[in-house]
Design a protein around this motif. Structure first.
Motif, PDB file in Angstrom:
ATOM      1  N   GLN A 153      -2.602   5.368 -16.356  1.00 66.02           N
ATOM      2  CA  GLN A 153      -1.980   6.686 -16.355  1.00 66.02           C
ATOM      3  C   GLN A 153      -0.483   6.590 -16.655  1.00 66.02           C
ATOM      4  OE1 GLN A 153      -3.578   9.585 -16.176  1.00 66.02           O
ATOM      5  NE2 GLN A 153      -1.585  10.564 -16.560  1.00 66.02           N
TER       6      GLN A 153
ATOM      7  N   SER B  14      -8.826  11.781 -10.923  1.00 63.76           N
ATOM      8  CA  SER B  14      -9.857  11.073 -11.692  1.00 63.76           C
ATOM      9  C   SER B  14     -10.741  10.194 -10.802  1.00 63.76           C
ATOM     10  CB  SER B  14      -9.212  10.224 -12.784  1.00 63.76           C
ATOM     11  OG  SER B  14      -8.386   9.215 -12.195  1.00 63.76           O
ATOM     12  N   LEU B  15     -10.160   9.620  -9.759  1.00 60.42           N
ATOM     13  CA  LEU B  15     -10.935   8.743  -8.870  1.00 60.42           C
ATOM     14  C   LEU B  15     -11.474   9.481  -7.656  1.00 60.42           C
ATOM     15  CD1 LEU B  15      -8.692   5.508  -8.897  1.00 60.42           C
ATOM     16  CD2 LEU B  15     -10.724   6.018 -10.283  1.00 60.42           C
TER      17      LEU B  15
ATOM     18  N   VAL C  88       2.180  10.688 -12.418  1.00 64.08           N
ATOM     19  CA  VAL C  88       1.242   9.582 -12.594  1.00 64.08           C
ATOM     20  C   VAL C  88       0.164   9.589 -11.514  1.00 64.08           C
ATOM     21  CG1 VAL C  88       1.019   7.060 -12.628  1.00 64.08           C
ATOM     22  CG2 VAL C  88       2.963   8.157 -13.760  1.00 64.08           C
ATOM     23  N   LEU C  89       0.541   9.775 -10.263  1.00 58.88           N
ATOM     24  CA  LEU C  89      -0.403   9.592  -9.157  1.00 58.88           C
ATOM     25  C   LEU C  89      -1.399  10.741  -9.014  1.00 58.88           C
ATOM     26  CD1 LEU C  89       1.892   8.038  -6.379  1.00 58.88           C
ATOM     27  CD2 LEU C  89       0.455   6.889  -8.074  1.00 58.88           C
TER      28      LEU C  89
ATOM     29  N   ASN D 218      -5.440  -0.400 -11.537  1.00 61.33           N
ATOM     30  CA  ASN D 218      -5.681  -0.295 -12.980  1.00 61.33           C
ATOM     31  C   ASN D 218      -5.531   1.145 -13.447  1.00 61.33           C
ATOM     32  OD1 ASN D 218      -6.203  -3.038 -13.381  1.00 61.33           O
ATOM     33  ND2 ASN D 218      -8.342  -2.797 -12.756  1.00 61.33           N
ATOM     34  N   ALA D 219      -5.941   2.100 -12.602  1.00 61.79           N
ATOM     35  CA  ALA D 219      -5.809   3.508 -12.978  1.00 61.79           C
ATOM     36  C   ALA D 219      -4.349   3.915 -13.075  1.00 61.79           C
ATOM     37  CB  ALA D 219      -6.551   4.382 -11.972  1.00 61.79           C
ATOM     38  N   ILE D 220      -3.524   3.422 -12.161  1.00 62.42           N
ATOM     39  CA  ILE D 220      -2.087   3.757 -12.188  1.00 62.42           C
ATOM     40  C   ILE D 220      -1.448   3.211 -13.459  1.00 62.42           C
ATOM     41  CG2 ILE D 220       0.136   3.298 -11.085  1.00 62.42           C
ATOM     42  CD1 ILE D 220      -1.281   3.491  -8.400  1.00 62.42           C
TER      43      ILE D 220
ATOM     44  N   VAL E 146      -4.360  10.232 -11.140  1.00 61.07           N
ATOM     45  CA  VAL E 146      -5.157   9.126 -10.608  1.00 61.07           C
ATOM     46  C   VAL E 146      -6.020   9.618  -9.448  1.00 61.07           C
ATOM     47  CG1 VAL E 146      -5.042   6.912  -9.407  1.00 61.07           C
ATOM     48  CG2 VAL E 146      -3.541   7.354 -11.356  1.00 61.07           C
TER      49      VAL E 146
ATOM     50  N   ARG F 118      -9.307  -0.800  -8.471  1.00 61.91           N
ATOM     51  CA  ARG F 118      -9.564   0.392  -9.288  1.00 61.91           C
ATOM     52  C   ARG F 118      -8.326   1.286  -9.343  1.00 61.91           C
ATOM     53  NH1 ARG F 118     -13.777   1.621  -6.889  1.00 61.91           N
ATOM     54  NH2 ARG F 118     -13.050   3.296  -5.493  1.00 61.91           N
ATOM     55  N   VAL F 119      -7.660   1.459  -8.194  1.00 58.87           N
ATOM     56  CA  VAL F 119      -6.472   2.315  -8.168  1.00 58.87           C
ATOM     57  C   VAL F 119      -5.324   1.667  -8.946  1.00 58.87           C
ATOM     58  CG1 VAL F 119      -4.710   3.333  -6.674  1.00 58.87           C
ATOM     59  CG2 VAL F 119      -7.113   3.420  -6.013  1.00 58.87           C
TER      60      VAL F 119
END
Length: 477
Positions: free
Chosen positions: A135, A88-89, A81-82, A130-132, A85, A127-128
């Motif tokens: 994902q 992408s970020l 998962v990480l 919501n991304a986690i 992330v 942002r992180v």
């Protein structure tokens, strides 16, 4: 320790308490200012299952969702998962570092989980987070893709993270209060440790921990004592002079044997003010018109001649060995209204002289001529002279210096007198600080009080205990 002892800790340690409390508060504020700003955002998601056609299917779907959410929480901090992330970020970190900033909490009874992320900026943390969640939902879909048609399990974001308005953690004022409390606790701990491990005698209450012997009085510490030791003569209106008058009054109630109107003044250690106390006590009794003889019985390190400013060449030692008569050695002071017998020529055998028949004859001689004979002697823990003389007089007064003698030392000195079968009339606590004197609530101006007596209404109870024979109702003075 009693409640009063804890109050004494507070009053004695208040400077340390204030300083450490301020240091703690400033330390808390400093930490608040220096700590890096950290922002935390939280996103929430739930496990979604397909609609149930009957009650049995509904129960099974709920159970599956509750069981699955714990596994999904563990999955959220894995590289599966990480790493996407991070990619992408375009984060400048590693999976392990990011995992330390992520906290995933499963809520099993609701088949939900919350993902909290800490970052250096508000927008970055949101942002992180919501991304986690996004994902993780993708990873769940991929992992369950083989059974998707059968189960229809999905992870849905229901509460996206938003940028926080303030940094995470306690506010500055709370850290300041916490630091202040920590400072107070440390200061109180220091005060209690000092109270428990510092066994120096400070107050009459400390004397009571050592002995039941009467406290005849206390004298306050005087910065000018070395220049003006004879306060009864040179500063008759001072508080310290009044302290010695109190000792005189209480000694009068102590029941001194009229057939032996002589007392030994001694102490446990050197430097506790016994010679000064003996001289001032002699002056106070002489002020009442009594015939008083002050004798320097310290035949090792005499100090009365220098204290009184007289010639100490001929004195007690010369009288005892026959080198001079008492009339030749005694010095009569018209101004002070007392007679003084200095130590004289220092002998090589002072202890033997103290035990000699000549000493007994001398004591019988002066007992017939004077209302009171006060003999200054060496410290009890140094030599045995004072213990020997205490067996030959009507009573012994033990001087203890506040903040100098320890309770164990005073107890040992009193044990010496007990083994000598001496009669201890009482103790005098010298060099007491004004603060300790006030805390002790010793009210000598009210006069001596017998055991069990109480002060008048509205006044503080006196701490002085006077041993008075039943047949003696008035002071000997």
């Amino acid at each position: 320790m009693e409640f009063r002892d804890y109050l004494n800790v507070l009053t004695r340690s208040w400077p340390v308490i204030i300083v450490l409390a301020l240091v703690g508060a400033l330390g808390g504020l400093g930490f608040a200012e220096l700590r890096p700003a950290t922002y935390e955002s939280t996103a929430r998601a739930i496990v979604s299952t397909p609609p149930a056609e009957n009650v049995g299917d509904l129960g099974g779907a709920l159970t599956f969702g509750q069981q699955a959410v714990s596994g999904y929480a563990d999955l959220a901090t894995t590289a599966l998962v990480l790493q996407p992330v991070i990619d992408s970020l375009k984060l400048d970190t590693t999976v392990a570092q990011l995992a330390r900033d992520v906290d995933v909490v499963p809520v099993t009874d609701q088949a939900a989980l919350s993902v909290s992320v800490q970052a250096s900026t508000p927008a970055g943390s949101a942002r992180v987070a919501n991304a986690i969640v996004a994902q993780l939902a993708s990873a769940v879909s991929d992992l369950t893709g083989a059974d998707a048609d059968a189960t229809g399990v999905e992870l849905l974001a229901v509460d996206p993270a938003v940028a926080p308005a303030a940094p995470a953690g306690p506010p500055a004022w709370l850290l300041a209060v916490g630091g202040l409390l920590i400072g107070l606790v440390i200061a109180l701990g220091i005060g209690l440790a000092r109270e428990l491990f510092d066994t120096r005698v400070r107050t009459p209450q400390d004397l009571a921990r050592v002995t039941d012997t009467a406290v005849l009085g206390t004298t306050i510490r005087d910065a000018a004592a070395h220049r003006r030791p004879l306060v009864v003569r040179d500063a008759a209106g001072s508080r310290r002079a009044e302290d010695y008058r109190t000792v005189r009054s209480n000694l009068g109630f102590a029941g001194l044997d009229e057939s032996k109107p002589s007392i030994v003044v001694t102490s446990a250690l050197a430097g506790e003010g016994k010679s000064t106390a003996a001289a001032n006590l002699a002056l106070t009794v002489a002020d009442l018109g009594r015939r008083v003889l002050l004798v320097d019985g310290d035949l090792r390190r005499p100090g009365l001649a220098k204290l009184l400013g007289i010639d100490g060449t001929t004195g007690l030692a010369d009288v005892l060995v026959g080198g001079a008569t008492f009339e030749q050695a005694v010095q009569r002071s018209v101004a002070d209204a007392i007679d003084v017998l200095p130590a004289g020529t220092l002998p090589s055998n002072p202890n033997e002289l103290a035990q000699s028949a000549a000493m007994d004859e001398f004591l019988d001689l002066v007992a017939a001529e004077y209302d009171l004979v006060i003999i200054d002697t060496p410290p009890l823990l140094a030599v045995s002279d004072a213990a020997v003389l205490s067996q030959r007089v009507g009573g012994t007064v033990v001087v203890a210096a506040a903040n100098r003698v320890k309770r164990a030392q005073l107890d040992s000195a009193l044990a010496v007198l007990d083994r000598a079968d001496a009669r201890v009339l009482g103790t005098v606590l010298t060099m007491v600080s004004n603060r300790d004197a006030e805390q002790s609530a010793v009210r000598y101006a009210q006069g001596p009080q017998g055991p069990g007596s109480e002060s008048s209404a509205g006044a503080s109870t006196a701490t002085v205990r006077i041993s008075r024979p039943a047949d003696q109702q008035r002071s000997a003075w």
